[in-house]
Write an enzyme that holds these catalytic residues in place. Structure first.
Site: not given
Length: 274
Positions: A128, A148
């Site tokens: 990100e 994740e």
């Protein structure tokens, strides 16, 4: 009875603070501000304190008029950033409602170009962070993804919004839903990575790009960048109006550039590209 030495406790807190400060370094390299995550024992995973340091580094870059480009990288070459440190996930609690984003600036748009210099693992929140950047320069052994997914940790630093804008919704959903990790070649093929470089050259190439971007007339380059980023969420007609508005503000620079070209500068594409 267990006793606690007050001085030892204070020193322990001080040492923790020093380690947190060292987890993010900021240095000027020519026209670039180089921000390095250095938590190599955790594959440069980010805890709450480190996220705060990233935000401070970003604000320092924005305040420095001589710093034309921000470069994010990870120390050690093994990992750009492995995302949030899940062993210290509670340290993000106070950061979740920060309007600038949990990573310190992930919900803010930089006013100047940004580059991610990637080597090794670029995962979860680390991906990100890379997506937050305008350009992503990666070595061939880099690996990118959102693993994740398997632990039920959501993307909260812009990944669900930036990835579709960069690679398209279909490819973005593949990575977001499956959590699979892709190699650098696939990342380049789908447009996730801007350029692949040999091992160890990711930072060098990013600095070269930063210097090249810094040499361009800044007002027109920044105006075009702003129109491209802000125009994504507009209708086509609104985007054209934004482009025209930004362009009008840079006409003086454009006239000067046209005169230089008419005088022979840049013929045959000389000097094009970075």
């Amino acid at each position: 009875m267990l006793t606690v030495d007050p001085s030892a406790y204070v020193n322990s807190l001080r040492n923790e603070r020093v380690r947190a400060m060292e987890s993010v370094t900021y240095e000027r390299r020519g026209a670039a501000a180089l921000v390095t995550i250095d938590r190599q024992e955790r594959r440069n995973a980010i805890d709450g304190e480190t996220a705060g340091r990233l935000g401070e580094a970003y604000e320092r870059f924005e305040a420095d008029d001589e710093a034309r480009v921000l470069i994010f990288t990870g120390a050690g070459g093994i990992s750009f950033c492995a995302g949030a440190d899940l062993k210290a996930i509670e340290s993000f609690g106070p950061r979740l409602d920060d309007p600038r984003g949990p990573l310190g600036m992930s919900r803010v748009i930089s006013s100047k170009p940004t580059i991610a210099a990637i080597s090794g693992w670029c995962l979860a929140g680390g991906l990100e962070l890379a997506l937050w950047c305008d350009l992503r320069i990666a070595t061939g052994e880099s690996r990118l993804g959102f693993p994740e997914r398997r632990w039920g940790v959501p993307l909260i630093d812009g990944g669900t919004q930036r990835l579709p804008r960069i690679v398209g919704l279909g490819r973005a959903l593949d990575l977001i839903l499956t959590g699979r990790i892709i190699d650098a070649e696939e990342a380049l093929a789908i447009g996730l990575v801007t350029e692949l470089v040999p091992a160890g050259r990711h930072l060098e190439r990013s600095l070269e790009l930063a210097e090249a971007l810094a040499r361009f007339p800044q007002d027109t380059m920044l105006a075009d960048r702003r129109a491209a980023i802000e125009g994504v969420g507009l209708t086509f007609t609104e985007g054209l109006a934004l482009e025209a508005e930004n362009g009008r503000a840079t006409l003086e620079t454009a006239w000067r550039g046209a005169v230089r070209f008419a005088g022979g500068e840049g013929r045959g594409g000389a000097g094009a590209g970075a």
